[in-house]
Design an enzyme around this catalytic site. Structure first.
Site, PDB file in Angstrom:
ATOM      1  CE  LYS A 174      -3.887  -2.414   2.272  1.00 17.55           C
ATOM      2  NZ  LYS A 174      -4.607  -2.783   3.177  1.00 17.55           N
TER       3      LYS A 174
ATOM      4  CD  GLN B 133      -3.401  -4.433   6.272  1.00 17.96           C
ATOM      5  OE1 GLN B 133      -3.618  -3.380   5.808  1.00 17.96           O
ATOM      6  NE2 GLN B 133      -3.862  -5.701   6.001  1.00 17.96           N
TER       7      GLN B 133
ATOM      8  CG  ASP C 168      -9.807  -0.605   4.403  1.00 18.09           C
ATOM      9  OD1 ASP C 168      -9.435  -0.738   3.182  1.00 18.09           O
ATOM     10  OD2 ASP C 168      -9.090  -0.929   5.546  1.00 18.09           O
TER      11      ASP C 168
HETATM   12  N1  GUN Z   1      -6.657  -7.252   5.862  1.00 17.37           N
HETATM   13  C1  GUN Z   1      -6.770  -7.871   4.702  1.00 17.37           C
HETATM   14  N2  GUN Z   1      -7.180  -7.354   3.724  1.00 17.37           N
HETATM   15  C2  GUN Z   1      -7.625  -6.033   4.036  1.00 17.37           C
HETATM   16  C3  GUN Z   1      -7.966  -4.864   3.535  1.00 17.37           C
HETATM   17  O1  GUN Z   1      -8.533  -4.638   2.514  1.00 17.37           O
HETATM   18  N3  GUN Z   1      -8.156  -3.597   4.717  1.00 17.37           N
HETATM   19  C4  GUN Z   1      -7.467  -3.838   5.877  1.00 17.37           C
HETATM   20  N4  GUN Z   1      -7.684  -2.811   6.566  1.00 17.37           N
HETATM   21  N5  GUN Z   1      -7.105  -4.749   6.283  1.00 17.37           N
HETATM   22  C5  GUN Z   1      -7.131  -5.957   5.409  1.00 17.37           C
END
Ligand code: GUN
Length: 286
Positions: free
Chosen positions: A53, A97, A120
């Site tokens: 990211k 996350q 998100d």
């Molecule tokens: N863990 C696995 N996929 C994601 C996601 O798309 N966003 C977040 N915040 N955590 C994750």
């Protein structure tokens, strides 16, 4: 028939190029879009995702702040971090996350993110807005799936869409996005009876179960669009989707590969959401 492959790498690059162009425009107006990522603990997969990211942010000209916190961080400490980022006008997106360590209440943490910074799309407010059809941040993975389906050029309206999986992050929002695009949508899950029969009716089949090879070739309607959200580490050490790719691609008209499919789109859509959050913040000021 052999299906055309929906190239996640190429499509994600196009989406990121769109985001980068929007970042340029915002910078000309004095705004540098900024994404804050909170990572609690040492989960190896999460470390990889967060690095990815941050790389995407750099590629698009978005500032990223990765805040790494010890696995023993308390819920109160994490909530205080979120409050500080919520109050910081230079931060446009906040992402926690997942998964979080077991002693932290995930729902309470997500609910603490202001909806206007929830890139998100996980907060109850954004989930509710998606349900009611109001402008919102849609979760990045299903938003990426929709973009992949649209890239085939098929008209989604009136098509039978079947989503296998009912998670809050993928299955449910994928169904709502397809519904908003006027598909006739069925959600299937572990208790569904006659799953294969239902899948065989799907003009658009979205697999988000988390089990390697769960969708077999006989479950695919000839000419379908097959979107594989699964990322499963196989006994061979390689990544595999939820769909038996070789068999399904004999039937489908379009199919996404794993790796090189939906996963790349998730991160690209996060860039789009972050840019949209920055633009909305600017518009609120004006
Ligand atoms: N863990 C696995 N996929 C994601 C996601 O798309 N966003 C977040 N915040 N955590 C994750």
């Amino acid at each position: 028939m052999s299906a055309a492959i929906i190239d996640g790498k190429k499509l994600a690059a196009a989406v990121k190029a769109e985001a980068a162009a929007e970042v340029q425009q915002l910078k000309e107006q004095g705004v540098v879009p900024c994404l804050a990522v909170l990572l609690v603990g040492e989960d190896p997969a999460s470390q990889v995702y967060v690095r990815g990211k941050a790389n995407d942010c750099a590629e698009c000209g978005i500032e990223s702040r990765v805040i790494r916190l010890d696995a023993a961080t308390t819920q109160e400490e994490l909530l205080a971090r979120i409050d500080a980022l919520a109050a910081d006008d230079a931060v446009h997106g906040i992402l926690v996350q997942l998964p979080l360590p077991a002693h932290i209440d995930e729902s309470a943490v997500i609910a603490a993110i202001p909806p206007e910074k929830d890139v998100d799309g996980f907060t109850p407010v954004n989930a509710g807005r998606l349900l009611t059809g109001e402008p919102c941040f849609a979760p990045c993975t299903p938003a990426g799936c929709l973009r992949m389906i649209q890239s085939t050029g098929i008209d989604i309206a009136g098509k039978r869409a079947v989503v296998v999986g009912r998670s809050n992050i993928v299955g449910k929002p994928a169904a709502l996005l397809l519904l908003a695009a006027n598909a006739t949508v069925t959600i299937c899950h572990s208790r569904t009876r006659n799953l294969a029969d239902i899948c065989r009716e799907a003009d658009i089949l979205v697999a988000a179960v988390g089990r390697q090879g769960f969708i077999t070739g006989d479950m695919v309607k000839p000419g379908a669009v097959v979107i594989d959200v699964g990322i499963n580490r196989g006994a061979d050490g390689k990544l595999h989707g939820d769909v038996d790719f070789a068999a399904a691609s004999e039937k489908a008209a379009f199919i996404t590969p794993v790796p090189g499919g939906v996963g790349l789109m998730t991160r690209a859509m996060l860039m789009k959401n972050t840019v949209a959050a920055a633009r909305a913040a600017l518009e609120r000021q004006q």
